[in-house]
Design a protein around this motif. Structure first.
Motif, PDB file in Angstrom:
ATOM      1  N   GLY A  29       4.409 -14.372  -3.268  1.00  0.00           N
ATOM      2  CA  GLY A  29       3.909 -13.448  -2.259  1.00  0.00           C
ATOM      3  C   GLY A  29       2.599 -12.831  -2.696  1.00  0.00           C
ATOM      4  O   GLY A  29       1.815 -13.465  -3.388  1.00  0.00           O
ATOM      5  N   ILE A  30       2.392 -11.598  -2.271  1.00  0.00           N
ATOM      6  CA  ILE A  30       1.171 -10.877  -2.622  1.00  0.00           C
ATOM      7  C   ILE A  30       1.577  -9.670  -3.448  1.00  0.00           C
ATOM      8  O   ILE A  30       2.426  -8.892  -3.034  1.00  0.00           O
ATOM      9  N   CYS A  31       0.953  -9.530  -4.609  1.00  0.00           N
ATOM     10  CA  CYS A  31       1.350  -8.441  -5.504  1.00  0.00           C
ATOM     11  C   CYS A  31       0.845  -7.093  -4.991  1.00  0.00           C
ATOM     12  O   CYS A  31      -0.060  -7.016  -4.170  1.00  0.00           O
ATOM     13  N   LYS A  32       1.457  -6.077  -5.514  1.00  0.00           N
ATOM     14  CA  LYS A  32       1.126  -4.694  -5.182  1.00  0.00           C
ATOM     15  C   LYS A  32      -0.380  -4.449  -5.178  1.00  0.00           C
ATOM     16  O   LYS A  32      -0.952  -3.904  -4.243  1.00  0.00           O
TER      17      LYS A  32
ATOM     18  N   PRO B 114       7.510  -3.877  -5.014  1.00  0.00           N
ATOM     19  CA  PRO B 114       6.369  -3.163  -4.431  1.00  0.00           C
ATOM     20  C   PRO B 114       5.359  -4.050  -3.694  1.00  0.00           C
ATOM     21  O   PRO B 114       4.495  -3.530  -3.020  1.00  0.00           O
ATOM     22  N   GLY B 115       5.427  -5.394  -3.847  1.00  0.00           N
ATOM     23  CA  GLY B 115       4.476  -6.276  -3.149  1.00  0.00           C
ATOM     24  C   GLY B 115       5.100  -6.885  -1.910  1.00  0.00           C
ATOM     25  O   GLY B 115       6.143  -6.448  -1.441  1.00  0.00           O
ATOM     26  N   LYS B 116       4.429  -7.901  -1.386  1.00  0.00           N
ATOM     27  CA  LYS B 116       4.922  -8.591  -0.195  1.00  0.00           C
ATOM     28  C   LYS B 116       5.528  -9.928  -0.623  1.00  0.00           C
ATOM     29  O   LYS B 116       4.888 -10.730  -1.293  1.00  0.00           O
TER      30      LYS B 116
ATOM     31  N   ASP C 286       6.891 -13.591   0.252  1.00  0.00           N
ATOM     32  CA  ASP C 286       6.795 -14.623   1.280  1.00  0.00           C
ATOM     33  C   ASP C 286       7.908 -15.641   1.152  1.00  0.00           C
ATOM     34  O   ASP C 286       8.315 -16.254   2.128  1.00  0.00           O
TER      35      ASP C 286
ATOM     36  N   MET D  81      -2.264  -6.215  -2.449  1.00  0.00           N
ATOM     37  CA  MET D  81      -1.948  -5.586  -1.166  1.00  0.00           C
ATOM     38  C   MET D  81      -2.919  -4.447  -0.889  1.00  0.00           C
ATOM     39  O   MET D  81      -3.444  -4.308   0.211  1.00  0.00           O
TER      40      MET D  81
END
Lengths: 143, 143
Positions: A134-137, B122-124, B126, A140
């Motif tokens: 995903g996308i880290c904190k 804390p991140g997103k 996927d 983001m």
DNA sequence: CATCAGATGTAAATCAGTTGCACAACAAAT
DNA sequence: ATTTGTTGTGCAACTGATTTACATCTGATG
């Protein structure tokens, strides 16, 4: 991250000469809280000592072959963390597809039940890896 | 592998022009039972039609961005399989560290419990990927 | 038919990692 | 202390997968 590990001793007990470069590479990996790339490790060592990139690659290969460290590929490059052992339980990792960083997650954060899969699978299983992507904190915030 | 998919239709409904190359790439991936590399796909198409490697890479990038296909990296190259959807449930993969081949495993072979991890992270997130690594049946025989 | 955006081809570049070979370091044998 | 041999390291050039820059083609639309 581990302050209980004597890296020279680990190398010796694996049957490897504890050369300065090997100890340095293993120590940097062992004391960092997330897997590092060859470039990261090279840069860290090069700040204080003269070393060649190729040496770093060779040491990483050697340590991987002896299962002291464990490679992860985020699609761009390999990152290395300590291989599972007494002081280092296996755990999932988070892969940020934006910055490429890999983070270690708690061993308990994701549980896996392999059922009777191992018994049924016709090949040899070395490792079961759980990767969260995903996308880290941090990324983001930036976007 | 899927005989229920109309690849032209999938492209259209995603808002992409169903060019011959795109349909061919997507079809090859959809009809194969394990993820394929850009080279695999290029070779398959090139047997019957004139196409450039770069086009294959570009189509793969486009399809990935639109989440029609899903990339996996075995440490050497990317391999692409159909992204999870109605006809294609998510499933674990086996990575052979000897020949680099990637195999799809049954969705039920390995169960995962993410606990309340998603809520805490804390991140997103996927995607949660399970990869089994080892030596495949075929490479076992050879060694 | 003219036009134009989007798709494709081609060659060259990039990037991480590897290889071949020369040299240095260190230990054991002379 | 010198020779020898083994192993580690440096350096330069190479490789394979992927990307880029840019030219050209194609198909839909006016």
């Amino acid at each position: 991250m581990c302050h209980r590990c004597d890296y020279t001793e680990i190398l010796k007990s694996t049957g490897l000469d504890p050369t300065k470069n090997r100890v340095r590479v293993l120590e940097i990996i062992g004391e960092n809280n997330s897997p590092l790339s060859a470039e990261d490790i090279f840069n860290t060592i090069a700040r204080s000592h003269r070393i060649n990139r190729v040496t770093v690659y060779r040491v990483l290969k050697l340590l991987s072959e002896h299962m002291l460290i464990e490679p992860f590929n985020n699609g761009r490059s390999f990152h290395y963390g300590m291989a599972p052992s007494k002081n280092h339980p296996p755990h999932p990792h988070f892969f940020c597809k934006s910055c490429g960083k890999i983070e270690c997650l708690n061993p308990e954060s994701v549980m896996v039940d392999t059922l009777n899969f191992e018994k049924v699978f016709p090949g040899k299983i070395d490792k079961l890896e759980i990767r969260v992507e995903g996308i880290c904190k941090n990324c983001m915030k930036l976007s």
